[in-house]
Design an enzyme around this catalytic site. Structure first.
Site, mmCIF file in Angstrom:
data_model
loop_
_atom_site.group_PDB
_atom_site.id
_atom_site.type_symbol
_atom_site.label_atom_id
_atom_site.label_comp_id
_atom_site.label_asym_id
_atom_site.label_seq_id
_atom_site.Cartn_x
_atom_site.Cartn_y
_atom_site.Cartn_z
ATOM 1 N N TYR A 1 17.190 44.769 57.899
ATOM 2 C CA TYR A 1 18.733 45.167 57.257
ATOM 3 C C TYR A 1 18.340 46.585 56.939
ATOM 4 C CZ TYR A 1 23.031 46.774 56.296
ATOM 5 O OH TYR A 1 24.446 46.463 57.332
ATOM 6 N N ASP B 1 11.578 52.283 55.179
ATOM 7 C CA ASP B 1 12.925 51.720 54.616
ATOM 8 C C ASP B 1 12.716 51.735 52.633
ATOM 9 O OD1 ASP B 1 15.654 51.375 53.512
ATOM 10 O OD2 ASP B 1 16.364 50.907 55.615
ATOM 11 N N LYS C 1 21.183 54.625 47.157
ATOM 12 C CA LYS C 1 21.481 53.698 46.424
ATOM 13 C C LYS C 1 21.115 54.343 44.465
ATOM 14 C CE LYS C 1 20.733 49.172 48.570
ATOM 15 N NZ LYS C 1 22.215 48.916 48.211
HETATM 16 N N1 HOZ Z 1 24.338 44.929 52.451
HETATM 17 C C1 HOZ Z 1 24.414 45.181 51.047
HETATM 18 C C2 HOZ Z 1 23.251 43.858 50.495
HETATM 19 N N2 HOZ Z 1 22.305 44.462 50.681
HETATM 20 C C3 HOZ Z 1 25.607 44.674 51.155
HETATM 21 C C4 HOZ Z 1 26.422 45.349 50.583
HETATM 22 C C5 HOZ Z 1 27.895 45.432 49.796
HETATM 23 O O1 HOZ Z 1 28.395 44.680 49.789
HETATM 24 O O2 HOZ Z 1 28.848 46.041 49.130
#
Ligand code: HOZ
Length: 419
Positions: free
Chosen positions: A144, A239, A267
């Protein structure tokens, strides 16, 4: 029956916010139940609005490498409030953050700050296309890269959690620019380059997958990718939004000694505030406006709050390299005693308990998990004061604030799971 405060807040939130949440996985749709609404966080613990306390292994989905409200970051933020929150003009702090990133990740010869991981991957892809003059991208099933249109093909994270195979709203022409291959398959990569080599702008990969649960790269996988990209004139994009400053200070590229052309990070570099970055070879980055023809911009890019938190975080990590050994040892301790019948994957302080009896090496094997059993485990842990990601297809994170006693308490809770 009287609703808990979280239940009441969810009902209220649903009136104004789709599903009551601002990011889908938070809604607990795949595990059922009501997400606790969080009141505060301290160290490795969260407290919800009903007064329940949890040991937190989500860590805001990765950024909180030092736990909640580490003093170094909170002090720095207090200071910046005195000077301003956004200028839309350059500040010296942005240079400092870019320098700290370059020092830790030397493949990022030049860096552009943006506001989220999605922006970083979207921009990196545009740069790869602009630089190579090609349109196609290779990605891997279950990885992702944010909600970028062309990258939501066979995506992990919430898309996998909610089982949305083809996101509505993405023109077919965009999806058609993406070739999705099985993670860890060198033969699939070779075949894709053999048939499409001259049209491939980039391969984008999570060098340690985290969005279908934690899956390490197989021996030779990243090396083969590096080699094929070089031979075919495609750019290799790592990534590292999740793995940057997480699996090592220099990210997965340091841990596995592979030099990508372009990297995306986010992050941890914001110390818990919204920021991300992309960067790479100077000859590629010099194609970006205002020096080159590839356009990308942002009003809040480089805003002083996120940049200051990021500097405090990265300076702390540079001055305290032993943090990585400590959190890796704690994560190993946590993963040493999984519940019965569970496969554990771990890289550094990222981990996943997969509810399957098969090794998990790609999206297909991740999908063999018993997600109903995972949901029971998730709620068992929540009831025992442990907050895990509410999805089988996400990684867990340990922070420097998790003490041995917290890990032992977590293992104790896991050991009482009856199945
Ligand atoms: N896409 C995030 C985890 N891989 C989730 C982000 C969230 O819900 O804060």
């Amino acid at each position: 029956m009287k609703l808990s405060k979280s239940e009441a807040l969810l009902e209220r939130a649903r009136m104004s916010i789709p599903g009551g949440v601002n990011s889908p996985v938070r809604a607990f749709r795949s595990v059922g139940g009501t997400p606790p609404f969080i009141a505060s966080g301290t160290g490795c613990r969260l407290t919800d609005v009903d007064g329940n306390t949890y040991i937190d292994y989500v860590c805001s989905w990765g950024p909180l490498l030092l736990g909640h409200r580490p003093p170094a970051i909170i002090e720095a933020l207090r200071g910046v409030l005195e000077i301003g929150t956004s200028f839309g003009a350059p500040t010296e702090r942005e240079i400092r953050l870019a320098e700290l990133i370059r020092e830790a990740m030397p493949s990022m010869e030049m860096v552009r700050l943006v506001n989220s991981g999605t922006e970083a991957t979207m921009s990196a892809l545009r740069v790869a296309r602009g630089f190579t003059g090609r349109d196609l991208t290779i990605k891997f099933e279950g990885c992702y890269h944010g909600h970028v249109d062309s990258l939501l093909v066979k995506a992990g994270s919430g898309v996998a959690t909610l089982g949305i195979p083809d996101t509505a709203g993405i023109p077919k022409a965009f999806a058609d620019t993406t070739i999705a291959l099985p993670y860890n398959s060198i033969s699939a990569l070779e075949a894709a380059f053999a048939s499409n080599g001259p049209n491939i702008a980039a391969v984008i990969v999570e060098p340690v997958a985290g969005n279908m649960g934690c899956i390490p790269p197989a021996t030779g996988f990243l090396e083969a990718m590096r080699d094929l990209c070089t031979r075919h004139g495609a750019l290799l994009i790592f990534d590292e939004v999740m793995t940057g400053f997480r699996v090592a200070r220099g990210g997965a590229q340091q841990r596995y000694s592979i030099k990508p052309d372009v990297t995306t990070i986010g992050k941890i570099i914001g110390g818990g505030l919204p920021i991300a970055a992309y960067g790479g070879r100077a000859d590629i980055m010099m194609k970006i406006a205002p020096v080159g023809p590839i356009y990308q911009a942002g009003t809040l890019s480089g805003n002083p709050l996120a940049v200051t938190a990021g500097i405090a975080m990265l300076e702390y990590l540079a001055a305290n390299p032993s943090v990585y050994e400590i959190i890796e040892a704690r994560t190993a301790q946590l993963c040493a005693k999984p519940p019965a019948g569970v496969m554990v994957n771990r890289v550094g302080s990222m981990f996943t308990f997969f509810f399957t009896d098969q090794p998990v090496t790609d999206y297909e094997s991740a999908k063999t998990c018993d997600t109903k059993k995972f949901s029971r485990f998730f709620h068992h842990m929540l009831d025992n004061g442990v907050y895990l990601a509410p999805s089988q297809f996400e990684a867990g994170f340990v922070s420097a604030a998790h003490a041995e006693a917290d890990i032992a308490a977590t293992a104790g809770a896991a050991s009482t799971f009856a199945g």
